[in-house]
Motif scaffolding. Sequence first.
Motif, PDB file in Angstrom:
ATOM      1  N   ILE A   4       0.763  -0.816   0.000  1.00 59.53           N
ATOM      2  CA  ILE A   4      -0.036   0.121  -0.213  1.00 59.53           C
ATOM      3  C   ILE A   4       1.240   1.356   0.326  1.00 59.53           C
ATOM      4  N   ALA A   5       0.071   2.727   0.117  1.00 55.70           N
ATOM      5  CA  ALA A   5       0.427   3.328   0.130  1.00 55.70           C
ATOM      6  C   ALA A   5       1.544   3.875   1.500  1.00 55.70           C
ATOM      7  N   GLY A   6       3.252   4.046   0.840  1.00 56.50           N
ATOM      8  CA  GLY A   6       4.446   4.034   1.667  1.00 56.50           C
ATOM      9  C   GLY A   6       4.778   3.215   2.312  1.00 56.50           C
ATOM     10  N   ASP A   7       4.854   2.059   1.268  1.00 50.85           N
ATOM     11  CA  ASP A   7       5.182   0.867   1.716  1.00 50.85           C
ATOM     12  C   ASP A   7       6.237   0.749   0.625  1.00 50.85           C
ATOM     13  N   GLU A   8       7.236  -0.334   1.430  1.00 49.57           N
ATOM     14  CA  GLU A   8       8.804  -0.675   0.482  1.00 49.57           C
ATOM     15  C   GLU A   8       8.454  -1.945  -0.166  1.00 49.57           C
ATOM     16  N   ILE A   9       8.948  -2.107  -1.351  1.00 47.22           N
ATOM     17  CA  ILE A   9       8.936  -3.626  -1.890  1.00 47.22           C
ATOM     18  C   ILE A   9      10.517  -4.117  -2.695  1.00 47.22           C
ATOM     19  N   GLN A  10      10.019  -5.638  -2.258  1.00 47.09           N
ATOM     20  CA  GLN A  10      11.484  -5.941  -3.040  1.00 47.09           C
ATOM     21  C   GLN A  10      11.159  -7.372  -3.204  1.00 47.09           C
ATOM     22  N   ILE A  11      12.013  -7.590  -4.255  1.00 42.03           N
ATOM     23  CA  ILE A  11      11.818  -9.257  -5.019  1.00 42.03           C
ATOM     24  C   ILE A  11      13.177  -9.492  -5.325  1.00 42.03           C
ATOM     25  N   LYS A  12      13.430 -10.891  -4.694  1.00 41.26           N
ATOM     26  CA  LYS A  12      14.590 -11.396  -4.532  1.00 41.26           C
ATOM     27  C   LYS A  12      14.103 -12.918  -5.580  1.00 41.26           C
ATOM     28  N   ASN A  13      14.801 -13.279  -6.298  1.00 41.20           N
ATOM     29  CA  ASN A  13      15.467 -14.496  -6.494  1.00 41.20           C
ATOM     30  C   ASN A  13      13.777 -15.354  -6.734  1.00 41.20           C
ATOM     31  N   GLY A  14      12.096 -14.134  -7.236  1.00 43.23           N
ATOM     32  CA  GLY A  14      11.543 -14.339  -7.112  1.00 43.23           C
ATOM     33  C   GLY A  14      10.754 -14.789  -5.922  1.00 43.23           C
ATOM     34  N   ARG A  15      11.082 -13.951  -4.586  1.00 40.04           N
ATOM     35  CA  ARG A  15      10.261 -14.023  -3.364  1.00 40.04           C
ATOM     36  C   ARG A  15      10.100 -12.524  -3.383  1.00 40.04           C
TER      37      ARG A  15
END
Length: 545
Positions: free
Chosen positions: A261-272
């Motif tokens: 949601i707004a304000g979050d930070e996402i990251q994908i590492k090796n598909g996870r």
Amino acid sequence: MNYFVLYTVYVLVLSVLMGLTTWKFFKKMGYNPILAFVPFYNYFIIQKETNHPKWWVIMAYLPIVGPIMMSVFHLYLMDKFGKNSLVDKLLTVLLPFFYMGYIQYTKEIDVKKEEEEFLLPGEEKEKKKESFLGSVTFAVVFATIIHTFVTQPFGIPTGSMERTLLVGDFLFVNKWSYGYRLPMRPVAIPFLQGTIMDKGQVGNPKDDPKSYSEAIKLPYSRIAQFGLPERNDIVVFNYPQDSVHTAIDRKDPYVKRCVAIAGDEIQIKNGRLFVNGKPEQRLGDQEVQHAYYVEASEQLDVAGLYNKYGFLPLVENQTDKGFLYRFQGLTDNIAKDIKVLPGVVGMKEEIMPVDSAAVSYKINAERSAYTKNIDTTQSIFPINKKWNQDQYGPLKIPKKGDVVQINNETLPEYRWIISEYEHNKLETKNGKIFINGKEASTYTIKQNYYMMIGDNRDASLDARFFGFVPEENIIGKPMFTWMSLQGAFKDPNSTYQAPFKIRWDRMFKATNTGETNKTSYWWIAAIILIVFFGWDFFMKLLKKK
């Protein structure tokens, strides 16, 4: 301009047109001609004089429904004055204000005399036909009200949410989940989303006739907004980068999971997926899938796999050593089962390497020129990052009120927000950035944004490609699956297709509860259908008794 102010102007314009083209009709009925100009009351008089339900008047100016009801009222008025031939009816519906004005100013009009009718057999048949058409019209109006203001049906044509939502699931979407978004194109054909039919080039909607009018445009507005999308909600929204339709509510509908949601930070590492530095939380009904390569010494029993696990889209290739399969998406548990199948000699998850940008190109080959342009709709977002669907981020989701830095490095991330979603004039000149004609190094975000990603991670066109989803694009939350048909939609990327069958076990089950085992409410649907179709029968039975 405010939505309700613009809509009031729309109503007043229609009322003026109504008054200018019907005031003589009202005078002939014994009313002050000025009343023909008064919104709602003008149609109330028509209903009263033609002996039809007066409460219908409240639907006269509703978006989408209003044009249908106005046509009904106009037909009643013209019939009151004896203008009820097929040509009269067609012109009244297709060119209402032109034709009513033409009759008013060029013809001698008078109220049709009410006489006691003795219908001949042929006339009785015509009367029944009119009654049937009236019933159909009322059914269409009622269904349009439900479709426009309460809930909207939605089908799943692709596997981006497998196995949480299956291809061939048909859902009802609650339009009030996050507040009701008011219609932005009030004049439109009921039940159609953006286009009427595939008229031009097959699969190219840009040359297809639109199902709505661009003559009346209303701004985005939402009422009764008591909640916002939360992490892990399954959300239906309008595709942000739809270039065919400028109206937000007419863009193609998509369904994905709101992973951030707004304000979050996402990251994908090796598909996870990681949200705010922590592994994503999976709900009980959430089945995340990933693509796998499977090597086998003999051909796998694909039909047997379908019977056990349901449809598994795959590509089958024969090699010197046997067979090579690429499964479009497998859950962790299904992957473990396939790994130990007889004949399987190797299995590997498909994971793209770090720093390999997922960029697609559009090739334009013409006689005069050959160009190769980046296809932004199929390339990773933002386009200047060396990211892909398995190695992505970190990326912060913009929140209303955030002040973000604008420069050549960050511009690809915020370009669509500034120019398209928040409607500013964005220019770049001599390495400098201008917003609404002024040089800018910062920008204040005007609305919340969300990250929508499919559960079938390697077979989903989602926010990793089209970027942030604006709050104004959100339609609502799926309520339940009312029908589920395996094989309803073909998968062009699969060697095998799913055999057709009705998935009875999925029908009338809630879709957004997060529970592993959902209860089916088919019995409630059965009661409603029995009451709906059996009401007349039971009433007649009671009258006889």
